[in-house]
Design a protein around this motif. Sequence first.
Motif, mmCIF file in Angstrom:
data_model
loop_
_atom_site.group_PDB
_atom_site.id
_atom_site.type_symbol
_atom_site.label_atom_id
_atom_site.label_comp_id
_atom_site.label_asym_id
_atom_site.label_seq_id
_atom_site.Cartn_x
_atom_site.Cartn_y
_atom_site.Cartn_z
ATOM 1 N N VAL A 36 0.834 -1.203 0.000
ATOM 2 C CA VAL A 36 0.000 0.000 0.000
ATOM 3 C C VAL A 36 0.867 1.250 0.000
ATOM 4 C CG1 VAL A 36 -1.725 1.299 1.317
ATOM 5 C CG2 VAL A 36 -1.985 -1.159 1.041
ATOM 6 N N ALA A 37 1.960 1.238 0.749
ATOM 7 C CA ALA A 37 2.876 2.380 0.777
ATOM 8 C C ALA A 37 3.479 2.637 -0.604
ATOM 9 C CB ALA A 37 3.982 2.154 1.802
ATOM 10 N N ARG A 52 -3.966 3.153 -1.104
ATOM 11 C CA ARG A 52 -3.460 4.464 -0.726
ATOM 12 C C ARG A 52 -4.271 5.506 -1.475
ATOM 13 N NH1 ARG A 52 2.640 6.450 -1.999
ATOM 14 N NH2 ARG A 52 1.757 6.748 -4.052
ATOM 15 N N HIS A 75 -0.783 11.429 1.390
ATOM 16 C CA HIS A 75 -1.382 10.141 1.087
ATOM 17 C C HIS A 75 -1.818 9.505 2.406
ATOM 18 C CE1 HIS A 75 0.890 10.564 -2.712
ATOM 19 N NE2 HIS A 75 -0.199 9.994 -3.187
ATOM 20 N N PRO A 77 -3.849 5.829 4.178
ATOM 21 C CA PRO A 77 -4.321 4.472 3.906
ATOM 22 C C PRO A 77 -5.846 4.435 3.961
ATOM 23 C CG PRO A 77 -3.497 4.627 6.144
ATOM 24 C CD PRO A 77 -3.236 5.955 5.491
#
Length: 92
Positions: A36-37, A52, A75, A77
Motif C-alpha cells: 500500500v505504501a 493508498r 497520502h 491508507p
Amino acid sequence: MNRTQLIDAVTTATGRSKADVAAIIGATLETVTAAVAAGDKVTVPGFGSFERRFRKAGTAPNPRGGDPLPVAAKHVPAFKAGAAFKQAVSGA
C-alpha cells in the motif's frame, strides 16, 4: 481484539504454534503495508481491499481559537470492506 489475542485465536483455530502464527501474521501485515505504501492496491476477496488515497491540502479549525490552520496534502491508507465481511458484521 489486539495482536496477541488475534494470534491466540488463530493458534486455536489452526492448531499451529504461536510462533508460526505470529510470524505469518507479522509477515502478512508487513507485506500489505509495504504494498500500500508503494501505491499498490491489496484485495482479499470476501474481506476487503487496502489502498493508498490522496488527500488534498486544505484548512482545519484551530482547536484553541477556531482560526483556520493549513493542512498539507498527503497520502493516507484506506480500507473498503468486501461484501462477505459487510454481511457478517451486519448479521445478515
